[in-house]
Design a protein around this motif. Structure first.
Motif, PDB file in Angstrom:
ATOM      1  N   ARG A  31       0.847  -1.185   0.000  1.00 33.27           N
ATOM      2  CA  ARG A  31       0.000   0.000   0.000  1.00 33.27           C
ATOM      3  C   ARG A  31       0.888   1.242   0.000  1.00 33.27           C
ATOM      4  O   ARG A  31       2.104   1.144   0.191  1.00 33.27           O
ATOM      5  N   PRO A  32       0.321   2.424  -0.189  1.00 29.31           N
ATOM      6  CA  PRO A  32       1.140   3.639  -0.193  1.00 29.31           C
ATOM      7  C   PRO A  32       1.985   3.823   1.067  1.00 29.31           C
ATOM      8  O   PRO A  32       3.082   4.380   1.022  1.00 29.31           O
ATOM      9  N   HIS A  33       1.500   3.311   2.209  1.00 27.83           N
ATOM     10  CA  HIS A  33       2.230   3.461   3.468  1.00 27.83           C
ATOM     11  C   HIS A  33       3.188   2.302   3.732  1.00 27.83           C
ATOM     12  O   HIS A  33       3.907   2.294   4.730  1.00 27.83           O
ATOM     13  N   GLY A  34       3.202   1.298   2.851  1.00 32.50           N
ATOM     14  CA  GLY A  34       4.097   0.161   3.044  1.00 32.50           C
ATOM     15  C   GLY A  34       3.358  -1.169   2.933  1.00 32.50           C
ATOM     16  O   GLY A  34       2.190  -1.221   2.527  1.00 32.50           O
ATOM     17  N   GLU A  79      -8.801  -1.721 -11.791  1.00 33.29           N
ATOM     18  CA  GLU A  79      -8.740  -0.286 -11.537  1.00 33.29           C
ATOM     19  C   GLU A  79      -9.253   0.069 -10.147  1.00 33.29           C
ATOM     20  O   GLU A  79      -8.638   0.863  -9.433  1.00 33.29           O
ATOM     21  N   VAL A  80     -10.385  -0.512  -9.783  1.00 32.13           N
ATOM     22  CA  VAL A  80     -11.041  -0.171  -8.523  1.00 32.13           C
ATOM     23  C   VAL A  80     -11.474  -1.442  -7.809  1.00 32.13           C
ATOM     24  O   VAL A  80     -11.931  -2.396  -8.447  1.00 32.13           O
ATOM     25  N   ARG A  81     -11.333  -1.454  -6.497  1.00 34.65           N
ATOM     26  CA  ARG A  81     -11.819  -2.550  -5.675  1.00 34.65           C
ATOM     27  C   ARG A  81     -12.988  -2.040  -4.836  1.00 34.65           C
ATOM     28  O   ARG A  81     -12.956  -0.905  -4.354  1.00 34.65           O
ATOM     29  N   GLY A  85      -8.845   2.759  -5.059  1.00 32.81           N
ATOM     30  CA  GLY A  85      -8.080   2.748  -6.294  1.00 32.81           C
ATOM     31  C   GLY A  85      -6.667   2.273  -6.066  1.00 32.81           C
ATOM     32  O   GLY A  85      -6.232   2.062  -4.922  1.00 32.81           O
ATOM     33  N   THR A  86      -5.902   2.112  -7.150  1.00 31.92           N
ATOM     34  CA  THR A  86      -4.541   1.628  -7.044  1.00 31.92           C
ATOM     35  C   THR A  86      -3.631   2.603  -6.290  1.00 31.92           C
ATOM     36  O   THR A  86      -2.575   2.210  -5.809  1.00 31.92           O
TER      37      THR A  86
END
Length: 283
Positions: free
Chosen positions: A179-182, A226-228, A240-241
């Motif tokens: 994820r963006p945070h790790g 694209e979306v979950r 989103g990704t």
């Protein structure tokens, strides 16, 4: 090697044509079925894309049979979805029918903080081209789109979503998502082989035990490129990704349309009435 007996998942009883039609796999377009990695990835991705994760029978207080005849009637014939035991039992039958060696595993969910949860998630390990692959069509919106190599340090990108595998003490495997945070742990599982009967025992807990998170609420989820999307109780969440999430409340009047439009789940009038009562009670 993946342990397991040929025919264990009743693959010889599967209506393969109906299964392929349900997941949108066209042999002329997508290639002949074979016990190679290309086939494994294509079938897995098509299954995840087409058959949504949902607990609607549990929410309605119905039994959740795992025999192949019942699974085909529900997930193929009625175009419903299911949760991990249903999804991965059907996927196991399909892969076995194609000729893959398939074994079950049981995992502890790690997505809910530090809580030590029981082993209630069912997944698969498949042998392809000399390597073991984690195959899982039943972890809902956070799950992989394609199989993941079952080796320490493995890292794969799947349409903008990145998954990895680590190994801990006692040979415990951990599936992780970047994820963006790790890295975030999704679940952990031992190399012990599980069989359809073990799925039945776990299914009994998840479908009827008072502490099961699947009771008393409507759950529908779908991983996507694209979306979950995830509907849990009254909240519909999209991610989103880039990791950005959006939430909105789904009212009782919107429930049936949301299940159909966002998840492709078809329900009849009796199911609609029962699910609306469950949905309203959870407000």
């Amino acid at each position: 090697m993946v342990e397991g007996e040929s025919g264990l998942w009743s693959g010889d009883e599967l209506d393969l044509d109906a299964y392929l039609a349900r997941i949108g796999y066209d042999i002329g377009r997508d290639g002949e079925l074979s016990t190679d990695l290309r086939t494994l990835k294509a079938v897995h991705r098509a299954h995840v894309r087409s058959i949504p994760f949902e607990n609607l029978d549990v929410a309605l207080g119905r039994p959740v049979p795992l025999d192949l005849k019942s699974l085909q009637a529900k997930l193929l014939g009625r175009r419903r979805g299911g949760y991990c035991y249903e999804q991965n039992s059907l996927l196991a039958a399909a892969l076995e029918r194609i000729g893959f060696r398939v074994a079950g595993r049981g995992a502890r969910n790690r997505t809910r903080g530090a809580a030590l949860l029981p082993v209630t998630h069912a997944l698969l390990v498949v042998q392809a081209e000399g390597e073991q692959w984690l195959a899982d069509a039943g972890f809902g919106w956070q799950g992989p789109l394609e199989p993941v190599p079952l080796r320490d340090g493995a890292r794969v990108e799947q349409g903008g979503w990145t998954f990895g595998v680590g190994t801990e003490d006692e040979g415990i495997h951990v599936l992780r998502s970047l994820r963006p945070h790790g890295w975030t742990d999704l679940y952990a599982f031992s190399p012990q082989t599980l069989y359809p009967g073990d799925f039945t025992v776990m299914n009994h807990f998840s479908s009827s035990h008072p502490e099961s998170r699947f009771l008393g609420q409507v759950v529908a989820q779908q991983p996507g490129t694209e979306v979950r999307r995830a509907l849990v109780r009254q909240t519909l969440t999209t991610m989103g990704t880039d990791g950005v999430t959006e939430e909105r409340v789904v009212t009782v009047d919107e429930l049936a349309a949301t299940l159909e439009t966002d998840f492709g789940i078809e329900i009849d009038d009796e199911e609609r009435a029962g699910l609306e009562r469950v949905h309203a009670a959870g407000v």
